[in-house]
Design an enzyme around this catalytic site. Structure first.
Site, PDB file in Angstrom:
ATOM      1  CD  GLU A  66      -3.015  -0.900   2.343  1.00  0.00           C
ATOM      2  OE1 GLU A  66      -4.083  -1.674   2.144  1.00  0.00           O
ATOM      3  OE2 GLU A  66      -3.100   0.024   3.147  1.00  0.00           O
ATOM      4  CG  ASP A 100      -3.487   9.400   7.588  1.00  0.00           C
ATOM      5  OD1 ASP A 100      -3.445   8.193   7.792  1.00  0.00           O
ATOM      6  OD2 ASP A 100      -3.747   9.674   6.406  1.00  0.00           O
TER       7      ASP A 100
END
Lengths: 269, 403
Positions: free
Chosen positions: A49, A60
């Site tokens: 990824e 995040d």
């Protein structure tokens, strides 16, 4: 068969689970990423990824936010990330690569252009964090037509009804976020994860990867027992941050961490 | 515009205003937003809830706020009669409190003991800390580190009110980064926390809910103008950052097609310099903070730094309903520079004895341009969305005065 499907099929046949590292592309500088990808493959990972840096990574935690900032400061762009994948594909034609990021850079490029260029570069799937299936009506047919897997998140708060809808809309694999919170959050309860994964399996034929909170060999091994894939992100990105001023060390350092996880996941009881 | 849209039908069930709005968030937030939406949709038609809200607006906020004819200023400008909607006279000094009172009541109904907010100029943070104090809710306010520095007075007010101000130094350390951080907090603490968003942006249902709580501005202004003049105004002016005070004023007038609507964005050093905060004037559609809207972004889709003299307008996006009203042509979006804003700030203070917030001074600056082009029999309502006390340090610094 797609690279993602063959990957999970081969692993299943061997009774093994996928190790899926996440690193932010272009962090700390563009030259690091492709050698790092090859080193991770050599360490035994199955799917990569690759984070597409964004100025406002709302979902995040601080570790990946800082990675985005470092990458952007070093000139990262979505096209630059696609170029990295194309370069990776010159030596590796089998390891699936999934882009993970936010919708806006993809919108700026245009769905059609993005999907076509991504597939041409050798990208296998995309996970757009802020694009739930409800808003994906315009995107989904474009990805489908170009053969780009659309990977969706499932959260601890996702209802069963939505799980079914997401499983229906998704392709490649499903990504179960094992914690409430942002990436890099702390505690992980494996028993709770196991229950959730079983619930998701009732609705989904796709392989299920689990991420958030996996930071070492022990947590990777524990999750591997209940899921089809183990996603590890912040722990790797933190290691990259620690070595940001010695970038030539990064591939070895990250590969070292991943090799420990690989060994723990494959060890028989 | 050939056919008038049914404005009351927007947003649609998914939170869309045409191509704008929606719910572009991580799966981790979808359940919380669905719960909030269901709760709010039930409450917006609940007479008990609405009566409680109206009572708080009257007795705690001090509504209705006056509609004041600025006679001397209108005469000096030599054109339309200028009415000021005095949201600066609300408790806490700005329109922001209408929304925080409403959302705090929703939070109370949902049984959430903790509220969080993002703030730019600090007005929304103060308004949130205020209602949290009153309801005994734990309150944390995220504020860009740069804004903490330039809005010290409001930071201290929030602390006195029992809130904790958390400086955010990520990214550009301004309002957008505070909003990112508040979203992250909400994702993590969703069980016990209500996120009081301060503007008509963010994922559905926020743009709709915040608009509904601010509609009182336009409802009152419409009735007051009719009562004072016997007719509707010819134009409405309001500053637009996220656009909450503007939508609150505009919305009850949308069907009055004779009323022109002007949203005034922060032109900073001028749109042509790139140093501004005017996404409707100088941006393009994209997705940020949970909604599709006009954004300030570069060719790669990265959000770019904004600039404005006013911290409250220093935001790279704008509420999705404004984006839609622009595209269908119902409202016009213009901008004024920092210099024009400052001139309007000084002028209103000297001529009317009313010191406006620098945010509101943007709308006043455009009124200075627009009024002289109109007839004396015409009228304008300017939303005086906040008072200027909090900006005295900024203005003093420009004058070379250090307290």
């Amino acid at each position: 068969m797609s690279r993602i499907a063959s990957c999970f099929e081969a692993l299943a046949a061997q009774g093994r689970k996928a190790l899926i590292p996440f690193v932010t592309a272009g962090d700390p500088s563009p030259a690091v990423t492709v050698p790092l990808m090859h080193a991770m493959v050599e360490a035994g990972v199955d799917v990569i990824e690759l984070g597409v840096p964004f100025s406002d990574p709302m979902a995040d935690g601080p570790v990946i936010q800082l990675a985005s900032q470092r990458a952007l400061a070093a000139g990262a762009s979505l096209q630059g990330v696609l170029d990295m994948v194309a370069e990776f594909r010159q030596r590796n034609t089998t390891t699936p690569v999934v882009l993970m990021g936010y919708l806006n850079p993809v919108e700026a490029m245009g769905y059609e252009t993005f999907a076509r260029n991504a597939v041409a570069a050798g990208v296998d799937g995309a996970l757009l964090v802020d694009l739930p299936p409800e808003e994906a009506e315009a995107v989904a047919p474009v990805f489908r037509e170009q053969g780009l897997a659309q990977i969706y998140l499932i959260a601890p708060t996702t209802t069963e009804e939505r799980m079914a809808r997401i499983a229906e809309a998704g392709s490649g694999y499903l990504y179960y976020v094992s914690l409430k919170g942002v990436t890099g959050s702390a505690a992980l309860n494996v028993d709770e994860v196991a229950v959730k994964v079983e619930t998701i399996r009732k609705h989904a034929k796709l392989p299920i990867g689990v991420g958030f909170g996996i930071k070492d060999a022990a947590s990777a091994r524990a999750i591997a027992k209940v899921a089809d894939g183990v996603v590890v992100g912040s722990a790797l990105v933190q290691r990259i941050a620690d070595y940001a001023d010695q970038p030539d060390q990064i591939p070895t350092q990250v590969a070292g961490l991943l090799a420990e996880m690989r060994a723990a996941m494959d060890k028989s009881d | 515009m050939s056919e008038r849209p049914d404005y009351a039908a927007f947003p649609d069930a998914g939170g869309h205003f045409g191509q704008f709005g929606g719910r572009f968030v991580s799966e981790t937030l979808m359940a919380a937003l669905a719960e909030l939406e269901q709760t709010y949709l039930a409450l917006r038609d609940d007479p008990v809830f609405l009566a409680e809200f109206d009572r708080d607006l009257a007795n705690y906020v001090g509504r209705p706020s006056p509609l004041y004819l600025a006679e001397r200023w209108s005469r000096e400008l030599g054109g339309a009669q200028i009415f000021l909607k005095r949201e600066d006279l609300n408790h806490t000094g700005s329109h922001k409190v209408n929304n925080t009172v409403g959302q705090a009541l929703v939070a109370k109904r949902m049984g959430k003991p903790r509220v969080i907010a993002e703030t730019g100029a600090g007005q929304h943070g103060v308004a949130t800390a205020t209602v949290a104090a009153r309801l005994g809710l734990k309150c944390q306010v995220y504020m860009g580190a740069e804004d903490v520095e330039r809005q010290k007075l409001n930071v201290y007010r929030m602390k006195l009110l029992g809130a904790e101000v958390i400086p955010v130094s990520a990214g550009s350390a301004t309002l957008k980064d505070a909003m990112n951080e508040a979203m992250r907090d909400w994702v993590t603490n969703v069980d016990d926390t209500f996120y009081i968003i301060g503007t008509v942006a963010g994922p559905h249902p926020y743009p709709m809910m915040v608009r509904d709580f601010h509609r009182v501005i336009g409802r009152e202004a419409r009735a007051q103008h009719l009562e004072q003049t016997g007719r509707l105004p010819d134009a409405l002016l309001a500053c637009v950052g996220g656009g909450s005070n503007a939508i609150g004023l505009f919305h009850p007038f949308l069907e009055d097609e004779s009323v022109a609507l002007y949203g005034v964005e922060a032109g900073g050093d001028g749109i042509e310099t790139g140093r501004h905060a005017a996404p409707l004037g100088g941006g393009r559609p994209g997705v940020l903070h949970g909604n599709r809207t006009y954004l300030m972004e570069d060719a790669d889709g990265q959000i770019i730094p904004t600039h404005s003299i006013s911290a409250g307008l220093d935001y790279p996006g704008v509420g999705p309903e404004h984006a839609w009203l622009k595209d269908i042509g119902r409202a016009s979006y213009v901008s004024v520079t920092d210099a024009e804003t400052l001139a309007a700030f000084r002028e209103l203070t000297l001529v009317e004895g009313i010191m406006p917030a620098l945010e509101s001074a943007h709308a006043l600056a455009y009124a200075r341009k627009l009024a002289p082009t109109m007839g004396k029999e015409q009228s304008i309502i300017v939303n005086l969305s906040g008072r200027g006390d909090k900006d005295i340090h900024t203005v003093a610094a420009i004058d070379g005065i250090n307290f």
